[in-house]
Motif scaffolding. Structure first.
Motif, PDB file in Angstrom:
ATOM      1  N   SER A  19     -25.311   9.572 -18.090  1.00 16.38           N
ATOM      2  CA  SER A  19     -24.190   9.538 -17.159  1.00 16.38           C
ATOM      3  C   SER A  19     -23.463   8.214 -17.346  1.00 16.38           C
ATOM      4  N   LYS A  20     -22.266   8.115 -16.835  1.00 15.37           N
ATOM      5  CA  LYS A  20     -21.487   6.895 -17.055  1.00 15.37           C
ATOM      6  C   LYS A  20     -22.118   5.678 -16.372  1.00 15.37           C
ATOM      7  N   ASP A  21     -22.848   5.897 -15.292  1.00 11.66           N
ATOM      8  CA  ASP A  21     -23.522   4.776 -14.644  1.00 11.66           C
ATOM      9  C   ASP A  21     -24.904   4.518 -15.254  1.00 11.66           C
ATOM     10  N   LYS A  22     -25.284   5.302 -16.259  1.00 13.70           N
ATOM     11  CA  LYS A  22     -26.549   5.184 -17.007  1.00 13.70           C
ATOM     12  C   LYS A  22     -27.793   5.413 -16.138  1.00 13.70           C
ATOM     13  N   GLU A  23     -27.601   6.008 -14.989  1.00 11.17           N
ATOM     14  CA  GLU A  23     -28.741   6.348 -14.147  1.00 11.17           C
ATOM     15  C   GLU A  23     -29.481   7.572 -14.694  1.00 11.17           C
ATOM     16  N   GLU A  24     -28.705   8.477 -15.284  1.00  7.62           N
ATOM     17  CA  GLU A  24     -29.288   9.671 -15.890  1.00  7.62           C
ATOM     18  C   GLU A  24     -29.210   9.542 -17.407  1.00  7.62           C
ATOM     19  N   ASN A  29     -18.222  12.829 -17.107  1.00  6.88           N
ATOM     20  CA  ASN A  29     -19.280  11.917 -16.628  1.00  6.88           C
ATOM     21  C   ASN A  29     -20.405  11.832 -17.649  1.00  6.88           C
ATOM     22  N   MET A  30     -20.061  11.862 -18.915  1.00  5.02           N
ATOM     23  CA  MET A  30     -21.087  11.827 -19.951  1.00  5.02           C
ATOM     24  C   MET A  30     -20.700  10.858 -21.054  1.00  5.02           C
ATOM     25  N   ILE A  31     -21.617   9.971 -21.370  1.00  2.00           N
ATOM     26  CA  ILE A  31     -21.459   9.075 -22.517  1.00  2.00           C
ATOM     27  C   ILE A  31     -22.325   9.618 -23.644  1.00  2.00           C
TER      28      ILE A  31
END
Length: 239
Positions: free
Chosen positions: A205-210, A184-186
């Protein structure tokens, strides 16, 4: 002849009556005496209050002169050096109060800006500081962070090529710091942090929220150690 003698005897034996002039003179004399006495009372009575008034005025004047003299003596007794010393003490007191106020303000500002908590899992102290950087929300430092370990031996060389052991160990240290799992990391970028033994990684995070920027330092024989993490507001311009 006998009758004549009786008449004479009768007239000579009558008492003498005071004359009118004598009575008038006596009355006039009495009036004059009364006038003199009255005038004396008037003049003497007026003179005494004036004397009393003069005496009071003299006393007041003497008291005023004494008070003025005492004040002048008191002013003359003040030593100029004492006055200068008093002014210096007053200035020092004002400076001290000003310094205390500034220190109190700084402490209040620091308290408002920083928050410190205990990490119950690791036992470390976590300090979070808000940032003025438009890209950064807060900066976090955890005293419990430790080097993640290494399989590398010999002299260390920082490598920025995917698949290299040093690269993989950097990723492991970033995941350890952010709490993001590998799946879950880009990884947006890992670059030199200003010296051969420092690196900076930008991930999300993959959803770019974090979104995070992690600062790492190499510890010989122990591996990469996180020293600071920034929570990002945006990825634009962050790497």
């Amino acid at each position: 002849m006998a009758n004549t003698q009786r008449r004479y005897t009768s007239r000579s034996n009558r008492p003498n009556k005071p004359s009118t002039n004598t009575i008038l003179n006596a009355l006039i004399g009495l009036v004059v005496v009364l006038i003199i006495i009255t005038a004396g009372f008037i003049f003497l009575g007026n003179d005494e209050p004036e004397k009393a008034g003069d005496e009071d005025s003299t006393k007041d004047t003497e008291s005023a002169e004494t008070a003025d003299g005492s004040q002048e003596e008191a002013e003359e007794e003040v030593d100029p050096e004492d006055q200068i010393g008093s002014e210096e003490i007053a200035e020092e007191t004002e400076d001290s109060e000003s310094t205390e106020d500034e220190t109190a303000s700084e402490e209040e500002t620091t308290t408002e800006e920083e928050s410190t908590t205990e990490d119950s899992t690791t036992g470390g102290t976590v300090t979070s500081t808000p940032s003025d950087d438009p890209l950064v929300s807060e900066r976090i430092v955890n005293t419990a962070w430790k080097p993640i370990g290494t399989s590398q031996t010999g002299e260390h060389t920082s490598v920025y090529s995917e698949g290299h052991v040093d690269w993989d160990e950097k990723l492991k240290a970033i995941a350890y710091t952010t709490g993001l799992s590998a799946d879950n990391m880009i990884v947006w970028r890992i670059s030199n942090g200003g010296s051969p033994q420092k690196s900076i990684g930008v991930v999300s995070s993959k959803d770019k929220e974090e979104k995070y920027r992690v600062y790492l330092e190499w510890v010989d024989g122990e591996g990469w150690k996180p020293v600071k993490m920034e929570t990002l507001k945006t990825l634009d311009g962050a790497y």
